[in-house]
Design a protein around this motif. Structure first.
Motif, short mmCIF file in Angstrom:
data_model
loop_
_atom_site.label_atom_id
_atom_site.label_comp_id
_atom_site.label_asym_id
_atom_site.label_seq_id
_atom_site.Cartn_x
_atom_site.Cartn_y
_atom_site.Cartn_z
N THR A 116 33.81 -24.72 0.89
CA THR A 116 35.06 -25.33 0.43
C THR A 116 35.66 -26.08 1.62
O THR A 116 36.45 -25.53 2.37
CB THR A 116 36.06 -24.29 -0.10
N SER B 36 36.60 -15.42 3.81
CA SER B 36 36.35 -16.80 4.21
C SER B 36 35.99 -16.82 5.69
O SER B 36 36.40 -15.93 6.45
CB SER B 36 37.55 -17.70 3.94
N ALA C 26 33.32 -23.98 -6.39
CA ALA C 26 34.65 -24.33 -5.89
C ALA C 26 35.12 -25.61 -6.57
O ALA C 26 34.36 -26.54 -6.77
CB ALA C 26 34.62 -24.53 -4.38
N SER C 27 36.42 -25.62 -6.91
CA SER C 27 37.06 -26.80 -7.48
C SER C 27 38.43 -26.90 -6.81
O SER C 27 39.34 -26.14 -7.16
CB SER C 27 37.18 -26.64 -8.99
N SER D 131 41.18 -25.99 -4.41
CA SER D 131 41.46 -24.74 -3.69
C SER D 131 41.22 -23.51 -4.57
O SER D 131 41.68 -22.42 -4.25
CB SER D 131 42.90 -24.73 -3.16
N VAL E 144 38.26 -21.09 -6.44
CA VAL E 144 36.86 -20.70 -6.58
C VAL E 144 36.75 -19.94 -7.89
O VAL E 144 37.47 -18.96 -8.12
CB VAL E 144 36.39 -19.82 -5.40
#
Length: 183
Positions: free
Chosen positions: A54, A75, A99-100, A102, A104
């Motif tokens: 991301t 992360s 991921a799209s 911010s 997931v």
């Protein structure tokens, strides 16, 4: 190692965890220019995990530590240091993730040996996770990818049987529809 997961971070591919003959492992390996190097360790062993890039970080979630599925979503910006960014409402292994922005999305997976229908959304900015929808059937071990803002799930296993269905999940409406069948 088997059942590890990898993601690209900058010009490097990082490989996280996995399983050995007798247990899950914690290793983080870097692969660059044909060379593999052990660079760090996950906070706990994880096999059957899922990872996604991301931007300048990699998100690591789910899996199996030898006893259970960890709820913590991690992360890392370097494969060496890790932060807990959220906790899954339903810890899973063999999940599909994507991921799209911010967010997931965690689609299906296996909890305590049984495939689930849960679609979980991890909001990285807010540091939270929640169930936002359900798949029409319990599903684990599927491939997940995005096309044009929609999230697709292809194949996988449901109730111990391999499935050929292709599903489309629309994150704007949290709706799931069948899109086709694998040959």
């Amino acid at each position: 190692a088997h059942d590890a997961a990898g993601a690209r971070l900058g010009g490097t591919v990082l490989v996280f965890g996995g399983g050995s003959e007798t247990s899950s492992i914690r290793s983080v390996q870097s692969y660059q220019s044909g060379r593999t190097t052990l660079i760090g360790s996950l906070p706990q062993a994880r096999s059957d995990l899922a990872v996604v890039s991301t931007g300048s970080t990699v998100v690591i979630l789910g899996g199996f530590d030898g006893r259970s599925s960890p709820a913590s979503v991690l992360s890392t910006a370097d494969g060496v240091t890790f932060q807990v960014v959220a906790h899954l409402p339903l810890p899973v292994r063999y999940a599909g993730i994507v991921a799209s922005g911010s967010t997931v999305y965690v689609l299906g997976g296996e909890s305590q040996g049984v495939a689930t229908t849960d679609i979980q959304a991890v909001d990285l900015a807010a540091g939270s996770a929640r169930v936002v929808g359900h798949l029409p059937v319990p599903l684990a071990e599927q491939s997940v990818f995005t096309i044009g803002g929609s999230i697709y799930l292809a194949g996988g296993r449901s109730a111990g049987t391999t499935v050929a269905t292709i599903w489309r999940f629309d994150p704007a409406t949290d709706q799931v529809a069948q899109e086709g069948t694998l040959p």
